[in-house]
Design an enzyme around this catalytic site. Structure first.
Site, PDB file in Angstrom:
ATOM      1  N   ARG A 131      59.990 -22.832 -24.259  1.00 20.51           N
ATOM      2  CA  ARG A 131      58.577 -22.868 -24.674  1.00 20.51           C
ATOM      3  C   ARG A 131      58.203 -21.515 -25.270  1.00 20.51           C
ATOM      4  O   ARG A 131      57.538 -21.420 -26.303  1.00 20.51           O
ATOM      5  CB  ARG A 131      57.674 -23.205 -23.477  1.00 20.51           C
ATOM      6  CG  ARG A 131      57.846 -24.650 -22.993  1.00 20.51           C
ATOM      7  CD  ARG A 131      56.753 -25.058 -22.023  1.00 20.51           C
ATOM      8  NE  ARG A 131      56.869 -24.477 -20.691  1.00 20.51           N
ATOM      9  CZ  ARG A 131      57.530 -25.035 -19.676  1.00 20.51           C
ATOM     10  NH1 ARG A 131      58.150 -26.195 -19.832  1.00 20.51           N
ATOM     11  NH2 ARG A 131      57.572 -24.450 -18.491  1.00 20.51           N
TER      12      ARG A 131
ATOM     13  N   LYS B 270      38.965 -21.402 -24.465  1.00 22.34           N
ATOM     14  CA  LYS B 270      38.741 -22.795 -24.885  1.00 22.34           C
ATOM     15  C   LYS B 270      38.579 -23.724 -23.689  1.00 22.34           C
ATOM     16  O   LYS B 270      39.238 -23.544 -22.661  1.00 22.34           O
ATOM     17  CB  LYS B 270      39.919 -23.274 -25.728  1.00 22.34           C
ATOM     18  CG  LYS B 270      39.818 -24.752 -26.118  1.00 22.34           C
ATOM     19  CD  LYS B 270      41.065 -25.255 -26.812  1.00 22.34           C
ATOM     20  CE  LYS B 270      41.635 -26.441 -26.062  1.00 22.34           C
ATOM     21  NZ  LYS B 270      42.746 -27.092 -26.787  1.00 22.34           N
TER      22      LYS B 270
ATOM     23  N   LYS C 269      34.295 -26.403 -31.733  1.00 21.09           N
ATOM     24  CA  LYS C 269      35.550 -27.038 -32.187  1.00 21.09           C
ATOM     25  C   LYS C 269      35.398 -28.553 -32.102  1.00 21.09           C
ATOM     26  O   LYS C 269      35.683 -29.163 -31.069  1.00 21.09           O
ATOM     27  CB  LYS C 269      36.708 -26.552 -31.316  1.00 21.09           C
ATOM     28  CG  LYS C 269      38.045 -27.224 -31.608  1.00 21.09           C
ATOM     29  CD  LYS C 269      39.204 -26.454 -31.013  1.00 21.09           C
ATOM     30  CE  LYS C 269      40.507 -27.218 -31.171  1.00 21.09           C
ATOM     31  NZ  LYS C 269      41.687 -26.418 -30.877  1.00 21.09           N
TER      32      LYS C 269
HETATM   33  P1  13P Z   1      45.264 -30.761 -32.363  1.00 17.53           P
HETATM   34  O1  13P Z   1      44.927 -30.010 -33.611  1.00 17.53           O
HETATM   35  O2  13P Z   1      46.720 -31.147 -32.264  1.00 17.53           O
HETATM   36  O3  13P Z   1      44.324 -31.916 -32.137  1.00 17.53           O
HETATM   37  O4  13P Z   1      45.060 -29.774 -31.164  1.00 17.53           O
HETATM   38  C1  13P Z   1      43.920 -29.005 -31.128  1.00 17.53           C
HETATM   39  C2  13P Z   1      43.517 -28.778 -29.740  1.00 17.53           C
HETATM   40  O5  13P Z   1      43.478 -27.662 -29.303  1.00 17.53           O
HETATM   41  C3  13P Z   1      43.149 -29.932 -28.915  1.00 17.53           C
HETATM   42  O6  13P Z   1      42.534 -29.503 -27.743  1.00 17.53           O
END
Ligand code: 13P
Length: 335
Positions: free
Chosen positions: A44, A134, A217
């Site tokens: 990873r 996030k 987001k």
């Molecule tokens: P994706 O762009 O693959 O949807 O992932 C973004 C993300 O952080 C989802 O929580």
């Protein structure tokens, strides 16, 4: 300008976007096994270090969202991962929710957990170098969903999270993701996404979150992946802009979309059109996971100790998305 506002703007300056490399170990295992690579902490790290040390990081990636395991790992040159990201000119971030669990009272829906002990965890992440965070609320769309209960409870959690993050001098990314899975039309996605985002801001304001010091987001407005309602990329862009104009307060400095299962090119093309039509003051950029990593991961899996080829692929996708974040992309640049 507040310190938080400065961080938010710096992450998205000059077309730069965010690399969402915060897949949990469970999700990362699925991604790695999908290309027949064993999911170990070493593998990873190897893939992620390959991306984080690619030259495209400097010009096109303003922030990287990490997972708890990665923020504590050291590179092959014995540096902490957040140090590497800062040296590449980008800002380290961290996913701080602990995942979506079954929502009591509405068992077909999810509530995101992770508020208990969050204040202490945030202090530690700050010390490890994180400057933004996030938290993802997740909602499915169908006739009765998302329910009022899911909309209310996830907005509440996102607001409590954001207030704690700002208290620790980091920028919270507020991520309400309405999934693409299902038969719903783009109209339904539009109305439900609008309702969810409006409720999030109602709660953020109630919790006294400084809206100039967050990033949103969201998902783009798409029809469900099993829907008969097919809409053009132009319509996706126009509906997405209309939804955000109606639901996001003007103080918010930037919006960074998730890719949500769109193909790499689709995610770039839609972002480009959003910016070509953008008549708002919001910066509209990307915070992509799969749409930045998919091809690079596939290439890397063929020879995991040869980083160059996959870095070139990653650099290209990062550049294409940075152009799209300024409405300067075109299909012929892909060749
Ligand atoms: P994706 O762009 O693959 O949807 O992932 C973004 C993300 O952080 C989802 O929580």
């Amino acid at each position: 300008m507040s310190e938080l506002n400065k961080i938010a703007l710096k992450i998205l300056e000059k077309g730069r976007g965010i690399l969402a490399a915060d897949e949990s170990n469970g999700t990362m295992t699925k991604r790695l096994e999908g290309v027949k690579i064993l999911s170990t902490p070493e593998n990873r790290l190897l893939f992620r270090e390959t991306l984080f040390s690619a030259s495209g990081m400097t010009k096109y990636i303003g922030g990287v969202i990490l997972y708890d395991e990665t923020i504590r790992q050291k590179t092959s040159k014995n540096r902490m991962i957040p140090e590497l990201i800062s040296e590449m000119g980008s800002t380290p971030g961290i996913k701080v929710d602990t995942g979506a669990k079954v929502l009591a009272g509405s068992p077909n829906e999810k509530i995101t957990e992770g508020l208990d002990g969050l204040r202490e965890r945030l202090k530690e992440y700050y010390k490890l170098g994180a400057r933004f965070t996030k938290w993802r609320g997740v909602y499915s769309i169908s006739k009765n969903y998302p329910s009022k209960l899911s909309i209310q409870s996830n907005a509440h959690a996102l607001a409590r999270y954001s207030a704690l993050v700002q208290e620790t001098n980091m920028v919270p990314i507020v991520e309400p993701e309405l999934l693409m899975d299902g038969e719903h039309s783009s109209r339904e996605c539009f109305s439900k996404t609008s309702e969810v985002i409006k409720k999030c801001f109602e709660e953020l304001i109630l919790h006294k979150v400084d809206l100039k010091g967050i990033l949103l987001k969201p998902n783009m407005i798409l029809s469900g992946n099993k829907s008969k309602d097919k809409i053009s990329n132009e319509e996706v862009a126009k509906l997405t802009l209309k939804c955000l104009k109606n639901s996001v307060p003007s103080e918010v400095p930037g919006i960074a979309f998730l890719s949500g299962g769109q193909s790499e090119i689709e995610a770039t093309e839609n972002l480009d059109l959003i910016n070509k039509y953008n008549d708002t003051d919001f910066i509209m950029s990307f915070s992509y996971g799969r749409a930045l990593q998919q091809s690079a991961l596939k290439y890397w899996s063929k020879d995991i100790h040869n980083s160059e080829g996959s870095q070139q692929i990653f650099n290209h996708r990062a550049k294409m998305n940075a152009l799209a974040a300024q409405g300067k992309w075109s299909k012929d640049l892909e060749n």
